[in-house]
Design an enzyme around this catalytic site. Structure first.
Site, PDB file in Angstrom:
ATOM      1  N   HIS A  18      12.367  73.720 -54.150  1.00  0.00           N
ATOM      2  CA  HIS A  18      12.786  72.984 -52.955  1.00  0.00           C
ATOM      3  C   HIS A  18      12.628  71.484 -53.138  1.00  0.00           C
ATOM      4  CE1 HIS A  18       8.419  73.824 -52.058  1.00  0.00           C
ATOM      5  NE2 HIS A  18       8.423  72.590 -51.589  1.00  0.00           N
ATOM      6  N   GLU A  46       5.529  69.158 -56.973  1.00  0.00           N
ATOM      7  CA  GLU A  46       4.822  70.391 -56.631  1.00  0.00           C
ATOM      8  C   GLU A  46       5.262  71.454 -57.639  1.00  0.00           C
ATOM      9  OE1 GLU A  46       5.787  71.865 -52.697  1.00  0.00           O
ATOM     10  OE2 GLU A  46       4.456  73.600 -52.887  1.00  0.00           O
ATOM     11  N   HIS A  49       8.664  65.171 -51.830  1.00  0.00           N
ATOM     12  CA  HIS A  49       8.344  65.795 -53.123  1.00  0.00           C
ATOM     13  C   HIS A  49       9.449  66.728 -53.589  1.00  0.00           C
ATOM     14  CE1 HIS A  49       6.373  68.831 -50.345  1.00  0.00           C
ATOM     15  NE2 HIS A  49       6.919  69.692 -51.202  1.00  0.00           N
TER      16      HIS A  49
HETATM   17  C1  LIG Z   1       3.514  73.661 -47.619  1.00  0.00           C
HETATM   18  C2  LIG Z   1       3.630  73.247 -49.061  1.00  0.00           C
HETATM   19  C3  LIG Z   1       4.691  74.062 -49.773  1.00  0.00           C
HETATM   20  O1  LIG Z   1       5.782  73.611 -50.107  1.00  0.00           O
HETATM   21  O2  LIG Z   1       4.387  75.259 -49.968  1.00  0.00           O
HETATM   22  C4  LIG Z   1       3.873  71.745 -49.174  1.00  0.00           C
HETATM   23  O3  LIG Z   1       4.826  71.258 -49.721  1.00  0.00           O
HETATM   24  S1  LIG Z   1       2.663  70.804 -48.474  1.00  0.00           S
HETATM   25  C5  LIG Z   1       3.153  69.109 -48.715  1.00  0.00           C
HETATM   26  C6  LIG Z   1       2.071  68.182 -48.358  1.00  0.00           C
HETATM   27  N1  LIG Z   1       0.979  68.216 -49.340  1.00  0.00           N
HETATM   28  C7  LIG Z   1       0.822  67.298 -50.290  1.00  0.00           C
HETATM   29  O4  LIG Z   1       1.563  66.321 -50.382  1.00  0.00           O
HETATM   30  C8  LIG Z   1      -0.391  67.481 -51.184  1.00  0.00           C
HETATM   31  C9  LIG Z   1      -0.447  66.504 -52.312  1.00  0.00           C
HETATM   32  N2  LIG Z   1      -0.412  65.127 -51.855  1.00  0.00           N
HETATM   33  C10 LIG Z   1      -1.483  64.291 -51.927  1.00  0.00           C
HETATM   34  O5  LIG Z   1      -2.555  64.669 -52.406  1.00  0.00           O
HETATM   35  C11 LIG Z   1      -1.300  62.915 -51.383  1.00  0.00           C
HETATM   36  O6  LIG Z   1      -0.233  62.925 -50.429  1.00  0.00           O
HETATM   37  C12 LIG Z   1      -1.012  61.853 -52.466  1.00  0.00           C
HETATM   38  C13 LIG Z   1       0.261  62.136 -53.233  1.00  0.00           C
HETATM   39  C14 LIG Z   1      -2.202  61.739 -53.414  1.00  0.00           C
HETATM   40  C15 LIG Z   1      -0.816  60.525 -51.733  1.00  0.00           C
HETATM   41  O7  LIG Z   1      -1.907  60.333 -50.903  1.00  0.00           O
HETATM   42  P1  LIG Z   1      -2.028  59.032 -49.985  1.00  0.00           P
HETATM   43  O8  LIG Z   1      -0.771  58.852 -49.193  1.00  0.00           O
HETATM   44  O9  LIG Z   1      -3.334  59.060 -49.283  1.00  0.00           O
HETATM   45  O10 LIG Z   1      -2.143  57.996 -51.110  1.00  0.00           O
HETATM   46  P2  LIG Z   1      -1.922  56.486 -51.237  1.00  0.00           P
HETATM   47  O11 LIG Z   1      -1.340  55.882 -50.008  1.00  0.00           O
HETATM   48  O12 LIG Z   1      -3.181  55.946 -51.783  1.00  0.00           O
HETATM   49  O13 LIG Z   1      -0.799  56.502 -52.343  1.00  0.00           O
HETATM   50  C16 LIG Z   1      -1.022  56.201 -53.687  1.00  0.00           C
HETATM   51  C17 LIG Z   1       0.320  55.729 -54.225  1.00  0.00           C
HETATM   52  O14 LIG Z   1       1.243  56.858 -54.259  1.00  0.00           O
HETATM   53  C18 LIG Z   1       2.373  56.593 -53.482  1.00  0.00           C
HETATM   54  N3  LIG Z   1       2.791  57.827 -52.821  1.00  0.00           N
HETATM   55  C19 LIG Z   1       2.155  58.494 -51.848  1.00  0.00           C
HETATM   56  N4  LIG Z   1       2.824  59.576 -51.498  1.00  0.00           N
HETATM   57  C20 LIG Z   1       3.948  59.602 -52.268  1.00  0.00           C
HETATM   58  C21 LIG Z   1       5.052  60.472 -52.369  1.00  0.00           C
HETATM   59  N5  LIG Z   1       5.149  61.538 -51.619  1.00  0.00           N
HETATM   60  N6  LIG Z   1       6.016  60.211 -53.276  1.00  0.00           N
HETATM   61  C22 LIG Z   1       5.917  59.104 -54.061  1.00  0.00           C
HETATM   62  N7  LIG Z   1       4.889  58.222 -54.024  1.00  0.00           N
HETATM   63  C23 LIG Z   1       3.919  58.482 -53.125  1.00  0.00           C
HETATM   64  C24 LIG Z   1       1.924  55.527 -52.492  1.00  0.00           C
HETATM   65  O15 LIG Z   1       3.046  54.798 -52.033  1.00  0.00           O
HETATM   66  C25 LIG Z   1       1.004  54.702 -53.339  1.00  0.00           C
HETATM   67  O16 LIG Z   1       1.751  53.868 -54.161  1.00  0.00           O
HETATM   68  P3  LIG Z   1       1.487  52.295 -54.259  1.00  0.00           P
HETATM   69  O17 LIG Z   1       0.033  52.196 -54.694  1.00  0.00           O
HETATM   70  O18 LIG Z   1       2.454  51.806 -55.308  1.00  0.00           O
HETATM   71  O19 LIG Z   1       1.741  51.770 -52.882  1.00  0.00           O
HETATM   72 CO   LIG Z   2       6.586  71.772 -50.768  1.00  0.00          CO
END
Ligand SMILES: C[C@@H](C(=O)O)C(=O)SCCNC(=O)CCNC(=O)[C@H](O)C(C)(C)COP(=O)(O)OP(=O)(O)OC[C@H]1O[C@@H](n2cnc3c(N)ncnc32)[C@H](O)[C@@H]1OP(=O)(O)O
Ligand SMILES: [Co+2]
Length: 134
Positions: free
Chosen positions: A7, A130, A79
């Site tokens: 996805h 992912e 993502h």
């Molecule tokens: C239900 C399930 C499923 O499909 O089964 C799902 O999908 S659940 C979907 C939701 N779950 C997840 O997303 C889990 C994994 N995600 C995470 O652990 C977090 O969202 C992170 C990716 C680590 C980002 O965390 P957070 O926003 O607190 O971090 P941050 O603001 O310090 O961001 C660090 C740097 O990464 C960038 N950044 C943050 N999110 C981003 C994204 N989605 N795509 C691209 N870049 C991204 C920020 O702009 C920043 O860049 P700069 O430093 O350059 O400004």
């Molecule tokens: Co997902």
């Protein structure tokens, strides 16, 4: 190692409005909203012939997508999910190559009932990846 595209996820500020856009304007088949508490999101699936679109909205106070929506208030592509046959083998290979596996590194059950892991966007050309075992 990676197989099919499972996805593409889009973070949205208004899940109802986004669902209507996909159903009524784009003519897609859209699911009811599903709360995925363990991941801090509410999800709507848009079913396409060859893949799915996941519309994501924050759920709870510590949603991992809240920061992304704060930076992108009108929403945006959040993502991309690729299928892998063995998520533990995939994780070990990625760790050995220096890629950052997010969270505690243990797979969680995702919205489709399969184990998933996330990889740091800065290690994959600015796109959050992912992996889903499928
Ligand atoms: C239900 C399930 C499923 O499909 O089964 C799902 O999908 S659940 C979907 C939701 N779950 C997840 O997303 C889990 C994994 N995600 C995470 O652990 C977090 O969202 C992170 C990716 C680590 C980002 O965390 P957070 O926003 O607190 O971090 P941050 O603001 O310090 O961001 C660090 C740097 O990464 C960038 N950044 C943050 N999110 C981003 C994204 N989605 N795509 C691209 N870049 C991204 C920020 O702009 C920043 O860049 P700069 O430093 O350059 O400004
Ligand atoms: Co997902």
């Amino acid at each position: 190692m990676i197989g099919k595209l499972n996805h593409v996820a889009i973070a949205v500020p208004d899940l109802e409005a986004a669902s209507r856009t996909y159903r009524d304007v784009l003519g897609a088949q859209v699911s009811a909203p599903q709360s995925v508490v363990e991941h801090g999101v509410t999800v709507v699936f848009v079913q396409l012939d060859n893949t799915k679109i996941e519309l994501l909205h924050p759920l709870g106070g510590k949603s991992p997508i809240q920061g992304f929506l704060d930076k992108n208030p009108s929403g945006g592509i959040h993502h991309i999910c690729y299928e892998v046959p063995d998520i533990i083998a995939a994780r070990e290979r990625l760790k050995a190559s220096g890629a950052r596996v997010l969270g505690d590194g243990e797979p969680k059950i995702g919205a489709h009932g399969n184990p998933v892991l996330f990889l740091h966007p800065k290690d994959f050309n600015g796109a959050l990846v992912e992996l889903e075992q499928a």
